[in-house]
Structures are given as structure tokens and as C-alpha cells.
Design a protein around this motif. Sequence first.
Motif, PDB file in Angstrom:
ATOM      1  N   LEU A  74       0.343  -1.729   0.237  1.00 37.32           N
ATOM      2  CA  LEU A  74       0.530  -0.009   0.061  1.00 37.32           C
ATOM      3  C   LEU A  74       1.082   1.126   0.033  1.00 37.32           C
ATOM      4  N   VAL A  75       1.731   1.150   0.940  1.00 41.35           N
ATOM      5  CA  VAL A  75       3.181   2.371   0.333  1.00 41.35           C
ATOM      6  C   VAL A  75       3.416   2.773  -0.740  1.00 41.35           C
ATOM      7  N   HIS A  76       4.142   1.285  -1.231  1.00 41.35           N
ATOM      8  CA  HIS A  76       4.332   1.745  -2.625  1.00 41.35           C
ATOM      9  C   HIS A  76       3.148   2.182  -3.823  1.00 41.35           C
ATOM     10  N   ILE A  82      -6.172   5.357   0.383  1.00 42.28           N
ATOM     11  CA  ILE A  82      -5.169   4.142   1.050  1.00 42.28           C
ATOM     12  C   ILE A  82      -4.052   5.418   2.027  1.00 42.28           C
ATOM     13  N   GLY A  83      -4.270   6.338   1.808  1.00 43.15           N
ATOM     14  CA  GLY A  83      -3.517   7.491   3.670  1.00 43.15           C
ATOM     15  C   GLY A  83      -3.495   7.262   4.527  1.00 43.15           C
ATOM     16  N   LEU A  84      -5.102   6.999   4.804  1.00 41.15           N
ATOM     17  CA  LEU A  84      -6.310   6.802   6.061  1.00 41.15           C
ATOM     18  C   LEU A  84      -5.494   5.472   6.172  1.00 41.15           C
ATOM     19  N   ILE A  85      -6.083   4.757   5.563  1.00 44.42           N
ATOM     20  CA  ILE A  85      -5.368   3.395   6.025  1.00 44.42           C
ATOM     21  C   ILE A  85      -4.526   2.777   6.468  1.00 44.42           C
ATOM     22  N   LEU A  86      -3.293   3.630   6.089  1.00 42.52           N
ATOM     23  CA  LEU A  86      -1.749   3.869   6.424  1.00 42.52           C
ATOM     24  C   LEU A  86      -1.785   4.432   7.080  1.00 42.52           C
ATOM     25  N   LEU A  87      -3.207   5.716   7.668  1.00 45.41           N
ATOM     26  CA  LEU A  87      -2.757   6.063   9.358  1.00 45.41           C
ATOM     27  C   LEU A  87      -2.508   5.868  10.019  1.00 45.41           C
ATOM     28  N   PHE A  88      -4.189   4.952  10.152  1.00 43.16           N
ATOM     29  CA  PHE A  88      -4.154   4.329  10.970  1.00 43.16           C
ATOM     30  C   PHE A  88      -3.946   2.673  11.151  1.00 43.16           C
ATOM     31  N   HIS A  98       0.341   4.234  -2.913  1.00 43.85           N
ATOM     32  CA  HIS A  98       0.515   5.413  -2.627  1.00 43.85           C
ATOM     33  C   HIS A  98       1.918   6.227  -2.842  1.00 43.85           C
ATOM     34  N   ASN A  99       2.728   6.024  -3.175  1.00 39.57           N
ATOM     35  CA  ASN A  99       4.286   6.434  -3.384  1.00 39.57           C
ATOM     36  C   ASN A  99       3.855   6.783  -5.235  1.00 39.57           C
ATOM     37  N   ILE A 100       3.708   5.382  -5.710  1.00 40.59           N
ATOM     38  CA  ILE A 100       2.993   5.734  -7.267  1.00 40.59           C
ATOM     39  C   ILE A 100       2.105   6.857  -7.174  1.00 40.59           C
ATOM     40  N   VAL A 159      -0.805  23.126  -1.805  1.00 43.34           N
ATOM     41  CA  VAL A 159      -0.513  22.232  -0.964  1.00 43.34           C
ATOM     42  C   VAL A 159       0.067  20.504  -0.996  1.00 43.34           C
ATOM     43  N   ILE A 160      -0.250  19.960  -2.438  1.00 39.01           N
ATOM     44  CA  ILE A 160       0.102  18.573  -2.382  1.00 39.01           C
ATOM     45  C   ILE A 160       1.449  19.221  -2.167  1.00 39.01           C
ATOM     46  N   LEU A 161       1.989  19.623  -2.877  1.00 38.50           N
ATOM     47  CA  LEU A 161       4.031  19.835  -3.152  1.00 38.50           C
ATOM     48  C   LEU A 161       4.343  20.021  -1.202  1.00 38.50           C
ATOM     49  N   ALA A 219      -2.904  18.725   5.591  1.00 36.89           N
ATOM     50  CA  ALA A 219      -2.923  19.010   3.775  1.00 36.89           C
ATOM     51  C   ALA A 219      -3.426  18.880   3.293  1.00 36.89           C
ATOM     52  N   MET A 220      -3.434  16.741   2.989  1.00 35.06           N
ATOM     53  CA  MET A 220      -3.607  16.063   1.858  1.00 35.06           C
ATOM     54  C   MET A 220      -6.029  16.328   1.944  1.00 35.06           C
ATOM     55  N   ILE A 221      -5.842  16.526   3.103  1.00 36.84           N
ATOM     56  CA  ILE A 221      -7.268  16.459   3.108  1.00 36.84           C
ATOM     57  C   ILE A 221      -7.531  17.828   2.394  1.00 36.84           C
ATOM     58  N   LEU A 222      -7.189  18.458   3.063  1.00 36.46           N
ATOM     59  CA  LEU A 222      -7.889  20.083   2.117  1.00 36.46           C
ATOM     60  C   LEU A 222      -7.572  19.672   0.919  1.00 36.46           C
TER      61      LEU A 222
HETATM   62  C1  HEM Z   1      -3.608  12.733  -1.717  1.00 31.80           C
HETATM   63  C2  HEM Z   1      -2.242  13.179  -1.775  1.00 31.80           C
HETATM   64  C3  HEM Z   1      -1.368  12.056  -0.844  1.00 31.80           C
HETATM   65  C4  HEM Z   1      -0.362  12.562  -1.422  1.00 31.80           C
HETATM   66  C5  HEM Z   1       0.723  12.594  -3.042  1.00 31.80           C
HETATM   67  C6  HEM Z   1       0.837  11.439  -0.179  1.00 31.80           C
HETATM   68  C7  HEM Z   1       2.140  11.175  -0.775  1.00 31.80           C
HETATM   69  C8  HEM Z   1       2.428  10.659  -0.394  1.00 31.80           C
HETATM   70  C9  HEM Z   1       3.795  10.014  -0.855  1.00 31.80           C
HETATM   71  C10 HEM Z   1       4.264  10.226  -1.466  1.00 31.80           C
HETATM   72  C11 HEM Z   1       4.770   8.853   1.145  1.00 31.80           C
HETATM   73  C12 HEM Z   1       6.312   8.450   0.495  1.00 31.80           C
HETATM   74  C13 HEM Z   1       5.543   7.403   0.597  1.00 31.80           C
HETATM   75  C14 HEM Z   1       6.514   6.190   0.977  1.00 31.80           C
HETATM   76  O1  HEM Z   1       7.261   6.416   1.062  1.00 31.80           O
HETATM   77  O2  HEM Z   1       7.403   5.763  -0.519  1.00 31.80           O
HETATM   78  C15 HEM Z   1       2.762   8.958   1.882  1.00 31.80           C
HETATM   79  C16 HEM Z   1       3.551   8.449   2.988  1.00 31.80           C
HETATM   80  C17 HEM Z   1       1.924   8.466   3.836  1.00 31.80           C
HETATM   81  N1  HEM Z   1       1.006   9.526   3.308  1.00 31.80           N
HETATM   82 FE1  HEM Z   1       0.256  10.112   2.532  1.00 31.80          FE
HETATM   83  N2  HEM Z   1       0.062  11.233   0.193  1.00 31.80           N
HETATM   84  C18 HEM Z   1      -1.176  11.665   0.035  1.00 31.80           C
HETATM   85  C19 HEM Z   1      -2.932  11.748   1.010  1.00 31.80           C
HETATM   86  C20 HEM Z   1      -2.743  11.036   1.908  1.00 31.80           C
HETATM   87  C21 HEM Z   1      -3.794  11.116   3.548  1.00 31.80           C
HETATM   88  C22 HEM Z   1      -5.331  11.995   3.565  1.00 31.80           C
HETATM   89  C23 HEM Z   1      -3.044  10.979   4.915  1.00 31.80           C
HETATM   90  C24 HEM Z   1      -3.501  10.370   5.694  1.00 31.80           C
HETATM   91  C25 HEM Z   1      -4.768  10.550   5.417  1.00 31.80           C
HETATM   92  C26 HEM Z   1      -1.975  10.281   4.014  1.00 31.80           C
HETATM   93  C27 HEM Z   1      -1.000   9.306   4.868  1.00 31.80           C
HETATM   94  C28 HEM Z   1       0.389   8.772   4.805  1.00 31.80           C
HETATM   95  C29 HEM Z   1       0.895   7.921   5.237  1.00 31.80           C
HETATM   96  C30 HEM Z   1       1.117   7.395   7.341  1.00 31.80           C
HETATM   97  C31 HEM Z   1       2.040   7.696   4.950  1.00 31.80           C
HETATM   98  C32 HEM Z   1       3.910   7.092   6.030  1.00 31.80           C
HETATM   99  C33 HEM Z   1       3.456   5.168   5.891  1.00 31.80           C
HETATM  100  C34 HEM Z   1       4.138   4.478   5.724  1.00 31.80           C
HETATM  101  O3  HEM Z   1       5.239   5.453   5.674  1.00 31.80           O
HETATM  102  O4  HEM Z   1       4.249   3.226   6.899  1.00 31.80           O
HETATM  103  N3  HEM Z   1      -1.678  10.638   2.837  1.00 31.80           N
HETATM  104  N4  HEM Z   1       2.037   9.983   1.208  1.00 31.80           N
END
Ligand code: HEM
Length: 151
Positions: free
Chosen positions: A4-6, A57-63, A8-10, A134-136, A96-99
Motif C-alpha cells: 500500500l505504501v508503494h 489508502i492514506g487513511l488506511i496507512l494512517l490507522f 500510495h507512492n506511485i 498544498v500537495i507539493l 494538508a492532503m485532506i485539504l
Molecule cells: C492525496 C494525496 C497524497 C499524496 C500525494 C501522498 C503522498 C505520500 C508519499 C509520497 C508518501 C511516502 C511514501 C513512501 O515512503 O514511499 C506518503 C506517506 C504517507 N502518507 Fe500520504 N499522500 C497523500 C494523502 C495522504 C492522506 C490523506 C493520508 C492520511 C489520511 C496520508 C497518510 C500517509 C502516511 C501515514 C504515510 C506513511 C506511510 C508509511 O510509511 O507507512 N497520505 N504519502
Amino acid sequence: MSILVHVHNILRWVLLTLLVFSIVRSFIGWIKHRELKEGDVKLWLFTMICTHINLLIGLILLFFGRFGILNSGLPDGVVLMKDVFYRFFWVEHPTAMILATVLITLGRGQVKKQITDPLKYKRVFWYFLLALLVILAAIPWPGREIIGRSL
Ligand code: HEM
């Protein structure tokens, strides 16, 4: 979870690409007073869907991720808002990402409004540009201290 991290990254790269295209196309539509094109409407829809998927996916990673709120929790002795790492991944990045997701959703919602097509282009342009900034700002870019991740 690491898959999922991958993903999320891609999806970060997919989203950034779609956003840049959306912004360029909405700018052209705005200054050229174009009629709304089906292709642009689709592009904005894909951009929004991509954002929503990464939000999910971010929400799943966060929790439930490797240092998720419900998985590992805060290590002993760590104060959330004083710890650069946890403050970033638990508070700043998600907020920031939710915004940004809200901005993109509002932007793409302009399509359905009873307004002229050039005005739709203009509004999408501003909403999406703001979301991009915001995303950047909230991506853990490699050079960033403590929170930086590889590309
Ligand atoms: C929607 C736009 C988003 C983008 C472009 C984004 C981008 C990223 C990137 C590039 C990483 C690093 C991934 C890596 O280590 O390979 C990351 C990690 C993470 N993101 Fe996001 N993110 C977004 C939204 C969110 C949201 C909304 C949440 C939580 C509600 C979130 C939670 C996380 C968490 C918890 C990690 C760390 C995961 C880990 O290393 O186990 N992200 N995100």
C-alpha cells in the motif's frame, strides 16, 4: 501493508501528472474562452478519482500502517506535536492532503454549476493550482530532514 505504501507512492506521480495537465488545460480554456470539452471534464474526473483513492489508502496507512495510530500507536515518551516525524505523518501530511482533496473535489464540482464555460475553466484552474501547491508542500520529498522519503 508495504504494498500500500508503494501504491500510495506511485499514485503521487499519477496525481501530480494529472494535476499539471488539468491545470494547463483549464488555463488554456479560460484564456481562450473555450466551450467546455468532454476530454477536459474526463481529465478532471480522473484527477479527482485518483486523489480520492490516495486519500483512502492514506487513511488506511494512517490507522493501520507500520506506525499507524491503531497499530503501533505513539511510542512511549513521544509527544505528538513535539516530534517532527509523528507530527508530520499523523497531523501535517494528512491535514494538508485532506485539504487538497477538498479543493480538487470542489474544483471538479464546478462542471455541474450553472455558469459559463470560461468561468468553469477559470475556477477549476484556481482550485487545482491551489491543491497542487498544498500537495507539493506536504509530500515527504527526499531532501527533507527526518521525514524525507525516497522518490
Ligand atoms: C492525496 C494525496 C497524497 C499524496 C500525494 C501522498 C503522498 C505520500 C508519499 C509520497 C508518501 C511516502 C511514501 C513512501 O515512503 O514511499 C506518503 C506517506 C504517507 N502518507 Fe500520504 N499522500 C497523500 C494523502 C495522504 C492522506 C490523506 C493520508 C492520511 C489520511 C496520508 C497518510 C500517509 C502516511 C501515514 C504515510 C506513511 C506511510 C508509511 O510509511 O507507512 N497520505 N504519502
